[in-house]
Design a protein around this motif. Structure first.
Motif, short mmCIF file in Angstrom:
data_model
loop_
_atom_site.label_atom_id
_atom_site.label_comp_id
_atom_site.label_asym_id
_atom_site.label_seq_id
_atom_site.Cartn_x
_atom_site.Cartn_y
_atom_site.Cartn_z
N PHE A 249 64.96 5.24 15.64
CA PHE A 249 65.05 5.12 16.97
C PHE A 249 64.18 3.80 17.57
CE2 PHE A 249 61.52 7.58 15.78
CZ PHE A 249 60.39 6.91 16.43
N GLY A 250 64.51 3.38 18.65
CA GLY A 250 63.73 2.30 19.18
C GLY A 250 64.04 2.11 20.62
N GLN A 251 63.26 1.33 21.25
CA GLN A 251 63.50 1.04 22.80
C GLN A 251 62.84 0.00 23.22
OE1 GLN A 251 61.43 4.20 25.24
NE2 GLN A 251 62.37 3.38 26.77
N PHE A 252 63.59 -0.97 23.95
CA PHE A 252 63.19 -2.33 24.43
C PHE A 252 63.14 -2.39 26.04
CE2 PHE A 252 64.13 -6.59 25.96
CZ PHE A 252 62.88 -7.29 25.67
N SER A 253 62.05 -2.72 26.72
CA SER A 253 62.12 -2.85 28.11
C SER A 253 61.51 -4.45 28.38
CB SER A 253 61.17 -1.75 28.71
OG SER A 253 59.84 -1.73 28.42
N LEU A 254 62.21 -4.62 29.32
CA LEU A 254 61.75 -6.00 30.26
C LEU A 254 61.66 -5.87 31.68
CD1 LEU A 254 61.58 -9.37 29.46
CD2 LEU A 254 63.96 -9.31 30.18
N ASN A 255 60.51 -6.13 32.05
CA ASN A 255 60.09 -5.74 33.41
C ASN A 255 59.69 -7.24 34.27
OD1 ASN A 255 60.01 -2.88 33.14
ND2 ASN A 255 58.50 -3.36 31.69
N TYR A 256 60.17 -7.26 35.52
CA TYR A 256 59.89 -8.60 36.45
C TYR A 256 59.37 -8.21 37.42
CZ TYR A 256 60.40 -12.72 39.48
OH TYR A 256 60.33 -13.28 40.40
N VAL A 257 58.23 -8.73 37.84
CA VAL A 257 57.73 -8.66 39.36
C VAL A 257 57.47 -9.98 40.19
CG1 VAL A 257 55.58 -7.77 40.51
CG2 VAL A 257 56.50 -6.59 38.61
N GLY A 258 58.01 -9.93 41.18
CA GLY A 258 58.23 -11.29 41.80
C GLY A 258 56.73 -11.68 42.49
N PRO A 259 56.60 -12.74 43.01
CA PRO A 259 55.20 -13.36 43.53
C PRO A 259 54.71 -12.21 44.53
CG PRO A 259 56.84 -15.06 43.29
CD PRO A 259 57.58 -13.78 42.91
N THR A 260 53.56 -12.18 44.82
CA THR A 260 52.88 -11.05 45.32
C THR A 260 51.80 -11.55 46.37
OG1 THR A 260 53.58 -9.48 43.92
CG2 THR A 260 52.04 -8.86 45.75
N TYR A 261 51.79 -11.54 47.77
CA TYR A 261 50.73 -12.12 48.53
C TYR A 261 49.38 -11.13 48.57
CZ TYR A 261 53.93 -15.61 50.62
OH TYR A 261 54.80 -16.74 50.76
N SER A 262 48.42 -11.90 48.44
CA SER A 262 47.07 -11.09 48.47
C SER A 262 46.38 -11.36 49.55
CB SER A 262 46.20 -11.48 47.26
OG SER A 262 46.05 -12.91 47.30
N THR A 263 46.89 -12.15 50.60
CA THR A 263 46.10 -12.08 52.06
C THR A 263 47.24 -11.94 53.00
OG1 THR A 263 46.70 -14.54 52.14
CG2 THR A 263 44.56 -13.87 51.08
N PHE A 264 46.84 -11.45 54.21
CA PHE A 264 47.63 -10.95 55.32
C PHE A 264 48.20 -12.46 55.82
CE2 PHE A 264 44.82 -7.39 55.21
CZ PHE A 264 45.81 -6.36 55.37
N MET A 265 47.70 -13.44 55.75
CA MET A 265 47.93 -14.69 56.20
C MET A 265 49.09 -15.50 55.41
SD MET A 265 47.31 -15.99 59.33
CE MET A 265 47.54 -17.52 59.17
N ASN A 266 49.22 -14.78 54.21
CA ASN A 266 50.14 -15.43 53.15
C ASN A 266 49.60 -16.70 52.74
OD1 ASN A 266 53.20 -14.15 54.85
ND2 ASN A 266 51.73 -13.07 53.66
N ASP A 267 48.22 -17.15 52.62
CA ASP A 267 47.89 -18.36 52.26
C ASP A 267 47.44 -18.37 50.72
OD1 ASP A 267 45.65 -17.03 52.98
OD2 ASP A 267 44.57 -18.48 54.09
N GLU A 268 47.63 -17.35 50.17
CA GLU A 268 47.40 -17.00 48.69
C GLU A 268 48.20 -15.92 47.98
OE1 GLU A 268 43.29 -17.93 47.38
OE2 GLU A 268 43.55 -16.14 45.95
N ARG A 269 48.74 -16.20 46.92
CA ARG A 269 49.25 -15.11 46.51
C ARG A 269 49.24 -15.43 44.64
NH1 ARG A 269 55.89 -17.00 46.83
NH2 ARG A 269 55.78 -18.77 45.37
N ILE A 270 49.84 -14.26 44.08
CA ILE A 270 49.80 -14.36 42.67
C ILE A 270 51.40 -14.81 42.03
CG2 ILE A 270 47.93 -12.82 42.33
CD1 ILE A 270 49.95 -10.63 41.65
N PRO A 271 51.36 -15.24 41.00
CA PRO A 271 53.02 -15.69 40.78
C PRO A 271 53.48 -14.48 40.20
CG PRO A 271 51.30 -16.48 39.29
CD PRO A 271 50.46 -16.29 40.34
N GLY A 272 55.11 -14.52 40.12
CA GLY A 272 55.77 -13.68 39.39
C GLY A 272 55.44 -13.60 38.05
N PHE A 273 55.91 -12.48 37.47
CA PHE A 273 55.54 -12.24 35.88
C PHE A 273 56.57 -11.10 35.41
CE2 PHE A 273 53.01 -9.13 38.01
CZ PHE A 273 53.02 -7.92 37.08
N THR A 274 56.59 -11.58 34.00
CA THR A 274 57.50 -10.95 33.32
C THR A 274 56.90 -10.32 31.97
OG1 THR A 274 59.38 -12.23 33.99
CG2 THR A 274 60.05 -10.68 32.24
N THR A 275 57.23 -9.04 31.79
CA THR A 275 56.53 -8.48 30.61
C THR A 275 57.53 -7.64 29.69
OG1 THR A 275 55.98 -6.34 31.86
CG2 THR A 275 54.29 -7.96 31.82
#
Length: 352
Positions: A249-275
């Motif tokens: 048996f086996g299982q593989f998963s690939l997950n993507y999360v897009g860029p996410t803002y961390s301030t209400f003014m949208n002047d800083e965000r974290i980049p998207g990432f894939t795991t």
């Protein structure tokens, strides 16, 4: 060399940030009714829930507001309807409401610096609860291929944003009133029933979430109306593949999360990432008195070291911003969670 001596209150006790006692009472009423028609192909449901929350807080520190708290009442009607087109195909529509009280006892307390003894935060008066109204329209199919697709719309008032802040060197949880927020989007899930022992799966979501108003900061307002919501990636998705023939048996998963803002003014965000994660193993039916013994190898976070996985504490703006009334609102840097590194884990298990 002697260390810093604590500041004492008039009673001789060490001064702390706050010394509170919280009493919370929650009451709820719930009623539901369901109706079926057209040979049970049509199902209509309606429900009503009323939530009553009372919080009373007493702060025993001298000079602090002794008693504070709030009472919340939230009526929450819900309706849903589904129609079975065939035994394997269904369309549905939902209308929901939601409620969320501010989190964190620190919101209701006057807080003091343990180094100077001066008050550095006041108990917030903006402890309005979050209320949401949502609509969803979708389609489901079951069979060799399972499909779930829907479009949705959510409207929030007094959106409660949980965050952390440093209070005398200790991280405490509190809520920020994020005002109104509108979120619209679509999501899709497709999975294949086992075919030659393989079961693939794919899912994805698109969401467009924006702020409906400017947010207050001191005596001014940060121009946040129309900005994108924090902690809300526009795109996210996952791909999975599993295999099981009874032994291997086996299982593989690939997950993507897009860029996410961390301030209400949208002047800083974290980049998207894939795991990516991978697990493989082998099991036997029985060996002596051991039933279904198996060995499994788990490989966690393949190829994505040192990434930012989420927002810990949010801020109105990371850079200095001009407020609605013309004042300069100083920026404050958000903080983030760092994703875990690669790990390989071998496990051996059995039943008896």
């Amino acid at each position: 060399m002697q260390g810093h001596q604590p500041i004492l209150t008039q009673t001789g006790e060490p001064l702390t940030s706050y010394n509170s006692h919280l009493v919370q009472q929650v009451n709820a009423l719930f009623v539901q009714e369901r109706f079926r028609a057209l040979s049970n192909r049509l199902t209509l449901s309606a429900a009503f829930r009323a939530i009553m929350v009372t919080r009373t807080i007493s702060n025993a520190l001298p000079g602090a507001r002794y008693r504070n708290g709030a009472s919340y009442f939230s009526p929450q009607p819900q309706v849903s309807a589904s129609y079975d087109i065939t035994p394997h195909d269904q369309v549905f529509i939902n209308g929901t409401t939601g409620f969320r009280a501010p989190s964190g006892i620190s919101n209701y307390n006057d807080r003091f610096s343990v180094s100077t003894g001066k008050q550095n935060r006041s108990a917030t008066a903006d402890t309005k609860p979050e209320y949401s109204i949502g609509e969803e329209l979708g389609y489901r199919h079951t069979g060799p291929v399972n499909i779930a697709a829907s479009v949705f719309n959510y409207n929030f008032t007094n959106r409660q944003i949980s965050t952390t802040s440093s209070l005398n060197g200790v991280m405490v949880t509190e809520s920020i009133n994020g005002g109104g927020q509108t979120a619209r989007g679509a999501q899709l899930e497709v999975g294949l029933s086992p075919w030659h022992h393989f079961s693939p799966y794919v899912s994805g979501q698109y969401i467009h979430a924006t702020l409906d108003n400017n947010l207050r900061s001191g005596t001014d307002y940060v121009p946040t109306k129309g900005k994108k919501a924090i902690r809300t990636p526009t795109f996210s998705g996952s791909i999975g593949l599993s295999y099981d023939n009874g032994h291997a048996f086996g299982q593989f998963s690939l997950n993507y999360v897009g860029p996410t803002y961390s301030t209400f003014m949208n002047d800083e965000r974290i980049p998207g990432f894939t795991t990516a994660n991978l697990s493989i193993g082998y099991r036997l039916k029985q060996v002596g008195f051991a039933r279904s013994p198996q060995i499994q190898l788990n490989l966690i976070n393949l190829g994505q070291p040192g990434y930012l996985s989420g927002v810990n504490s949010v801020s109105f703006n990371a850079k200095s911003t001009k407020g609605i009334y013309g004042s300069t609102i100083a920026g404050r840097a958000p903080t983030y969670f760092v994703g875990g590194g690669f790990a390989g884990v071998v496990s051996v298990s059995t039943g008896f």
